[in-house]
Scaffold this motif. Sequence first.
Motif, PDB file in Angstrom:
ATOM      1  N   VAL A 106     -12.488  54.819  55.891  1.00  0.00           N
ATOM      2  CA  VAL A 106     -12.297  56.260  55.758  1.00  0.00           C
ATOM      3  C   VAL A 106     -11.021  56.713  56.451  1.00  0.00           C
ATOM      4  O   VAL A 106     -10.506  56.031  57.332  1.00  0.00           O
ATOM      5  CB  VAL A 106     -13.493  57.044  56.361  1.00  0.00           C
ATOM      6  N   ASN A 107     -10.535  57.853  56.048  1.00  0.00           N
ATOM      7  CA  ASN A 107      -9.461  58.510  56.782  1.00  0.00           C
ATOM      8  C   ASN A 107     -10.092  59.219  57.970  1.00  0.00           C
ATOM      9  O   ASN A 107     -11.271  59.596  57.909  1.00  0.00           O
ATOM     10  CB  ASN A 107      -8.727  59.506  55.880  1.00  0.00           C
ATOM     11  N   PRO A 108      -9.353  59.417  59.048  1.00  0.00           N
ATOM     12  CA  PRO A 108      -9.937  60.058  60.235  1.00  0.00           C
ATOM     13  C   PRO A 108     -10.111  61.562  60.042  1.00  0.00           C
ATOM     14  O   PRO A 108      -9.483  62.373  60.723  1.00  0.00           O
ATOM     15  CB  PRO A 108      -8.939  59.714  61.345  1.00  0.00           C
ATOM     16  N   GLU A 109     -10.965  61.928  59.099  1.00  0.00           N
ATOM     17  CA  GLU A 109     -11.246  63.323  58.776  1.00  0.00           C
ATOM     18  C   GLU A 109     -12.755  63.533  58.781  1.00  0.00           C
ATOM     19  O   GLU A 109     -13.498  62.740  58.199  1.00  0.00           O
ATOM     20  CB  GLU A 109     -10.674  63.671  57.401  1.00  0.00           C
ATOM     21  N   THR A 110     -13.178  64.604  59.394  1.00  0.00           N
ATOM     22  CA  THR A 110     -14.602  64.878  59.556  1.00  0.00           C
ATOM     23  C   THR A 110     -15.376  64.779  58.248  1.00  0.00           C
ATOM     24  O   THR A 110     -16.403  64.093  58.176  1.00  0.00           O
ATOM     25  CB  THR A 110     -14.799  66.280  60.180  1.00  0.00           C
ATOM     26  N   GLN A 111     -14.908  65.444  57.214  1.00  0.00           N
ATOM     27  CA  GLN A 111     -15.651  65.472  55.954  1.00  0.00           C
ATOM     28  C   GLN A 111     -15.788  64.080  55.337  1.00  0.00           C
ATOM     29  O   GLN A 111     -16.854  63.707  54.858  1.00  0.00           O
ATOM     30  CB  GLN A 111     -14.988  66.421  54.959  1.00  0.00           C
ATOM     31  N   GLU A 112     -14.725  63.312  55.359  1.00  0.00           N
ATOM     32  CA  GLU A 112     -14.768  61.972  54.770  1.00  0.00           C
ATOM     33  C   GLU A 112     -15.717  61.055  55.542  1.00  0.00           C
ATOM     34  O   GLU A 112     -16.453  60.269  54.953  1.00  0.00           O
ATOM     35  CB  GLU A 112     -13.357  61.386  54.736  1.00  0.00           C
ATOM     36  N   ILE A 113     -15.713  61.176  56.847  1.00  0.00           N
ATOM     37  CA  ILE A 113     -16.619  60.374  57.678  1.00  0.00           C
ATOM     38  C   ILE A 113     -18.063  60.796  57.412  1.00  0.00           C
ATOM     39  O   ILE A 113     -18.953  59.955  57.260  1.00  0.00           O
ATOM     40  CB  ILE A 113     -16.262  60.504  59.171  1.00  0.00           C
ATOM     41  N   ALA A 114     -18.300  62.089  57.330  1.00  0.00           N
ATOM     42  CA  ALA A 114     -19.649  62.602  57.041  1.00  0.00           C
ATOM     43  C   ALA A 114     -20.141  62.095  55.696  1.00  0.00           C
ATOM     44  O   ALA A 114     -21.309  61.696  55.551  1.00  0.00           O
ATOM     45  CB  ALA A 114     -19.652  64.130  57.074  1.00  0.00           C
ATOM     46  N   GLU A 115     -19.280  62.090  54.698  1.00  0.00           N
ATOM     47  CA  GLU A 115     -19.663  61.592  53.372  1.00  0.00           C
ATOM     48  C   GLU A 115     -20.020  60.110  53.415  1.00  0.00           C
ATOM     49  O   GLU A 115     -20.976  59.674  52.769  1.00  0.00           O
ATOM     50  CB  GLU A 115     -18.535  61.846  52.370  1.00  0.00           C
ATOM     51  N   ALA A 116     -19.265  59.336  54.183  1.00  0.00           N
ATOM     52  CA  ALA A 116     -19.569  57.912  54.323  1.00  0.00           C
ATOM     53  C   ALA A 116     -20.921  57.717  55.020  1.00  0.00           C
ATOM     54  O   ALA A 116     -21.716  56.867  54.619  1.00  0.00           O
ATOM     55  CB  ALA A 116     -18.457  57.205  55.100  1.00  0.00           C
ATOM     56  N   MET A 117     -21.169  58.520  56.049  1.00  0.00           N
ATOM     57  CA  MET A 117     -22.463  58.449  56.741  1.00  0.00           C
ATOM     58  C   MET A 117     -23.601  58.737  55.762  1.00  0.00           C
ATOM     59  O   MET A 117     -24.607  58.022  55.737  1.00  0.00           O
ATOM     60  CB  MET A 117     -22.518  59.457  57.889  1.00  0.00           C
ATOM     61  N   LYS A 118     -23.440  59.789  54.973  1.00  0.00           N
ATOM     62  CA  LYS A 118     -24.483  60.154  54.005  1.00  0.00           C
ATOM     63  C   LYS A 118     -24.669  59.060  52.960  1.00  0.00           C
ATOM     64  O   LYS A 118     -25.794  58.762  52.568  1.00  0.00           O
ATOM     65  CB  LYS A 118     -24.151  61.482  53.323  1.00  0.00           C
ATOM     66  N   LYS A 119     -23.572  58.475  52.518  1.00  0.00           N
ATOM     67  CA  LYS A 119     -23.650  57.416  51.503  1.00  0.00           C
ATOM     68  C   LYS A 119     -24.534  56.271  51.991  1.00  0.00           C
ATOM     69  O   LYS A 119     -25.392  55.791  51.257  1.00  0.00           O
ATOM     70  CB  LYS A 119     -22.244  56.908  51.167  1.00  0.00           C
ATOM     71  N   LEU A 120     -24.323  55.839  53.230  1.00  0.00           N
ATOM     72  CA  LEU A 120     -25.158  54.759  53.764  1.00  0.00           C
ATOM     73  C   LEU A 120     -26.588  55.231  54.005  1.00  0.00           C
ATOM     74  O   LEU A 120     -27.540  54.518  53.708  1.00  0.00           O
ATOM     75  CB  LEU A 120     -24.560  54.201  55.050  1.00  0.00           C
ATOM     76  N   ALA A 121     -26.733  56.426  54.554  1.00  0.00           N
ATOM     77  CA  ALA A 121     -28.071  56.942  54.875  1.00  0.00           C
ATOM     78  C   ALA A 121     -28.936  57.094  53.629  1.00  0.00           C
ATOM     79  O   ALA A 121     -30.147  56.879  53.678  1.00  0.00           O
ATOM     80  CB  ALA A 121     -27.950  58.281  55.600  1.00  0.00           C
ATOM     81  N   GLU A 122     -28.316  57.442  52.528  1.00  0.00           N
ATOM     82  CA  GLU A 122     -29.069  57.708  51.297  1.00  0.00           C
ATOM     83  C   GLU A 122     -29.354  56.455  50.481  1.00  0.00           C
ATOM     84  O   GLU A 122     -30.087  56.526  49.492  1.00  0.00           O
ATOM     85  CB  GLU A 122     -28.300  58.721  50.447  1.00  0.00           C
TER      86      GLU A 122
END
Length: 164
Positions: A106-122
């Motif tokens: 990911v790029n060091p951006e809050t939204q992109e990191i959050a999306e990656a977290m959600k992708k794994l969580a889901e």
Amino acid sequence: LAIKAFREAELDDFKLVLSGSNQEPEYVEELKEMIDEEDNIEIRTDLPGDEWKELYRNCYSVLFLAEKEDWGIIPIEAGSHGKPTIAVNEGGPKESVLEDETGLLVNPETQEIAEAMKKLAEDEEKTREMGSRAREESRKYSWDKFSEKLDEEVEKLVEEKRDG
């Protein structure tokens, strides 16, 4: 970044554990001030080896957001414990994290990191598959393999010098 992204991801069933060694006390205090009780965020620093292993064993995935990191052993350690890594797409992680195979870059951006977290969580199944692949991939990073490869390269140079 990790705290902001975790909040934005709204992962109520998950806990964010921030851990590290040799952190500057001022930085740790600044992080503690950012956290509210309802955040489900914990900070653990300067852990002995057995507690590090326990964190790796029990985590769902690993977040490695160090910027300008020349290598970073964390993604490889995570992989050796069968955990995928979300890492900043620069430096060492570009080599040690295989996109969508052993983790997410990911790029060091809050939204992109959050999306990656959600992708794994889901997608628990995909996360497990990535962790399995990460374990497999981590095995190529050992001292024995490094020294074997180094010996091969030195031997090639010696042969080239003799022949040249």
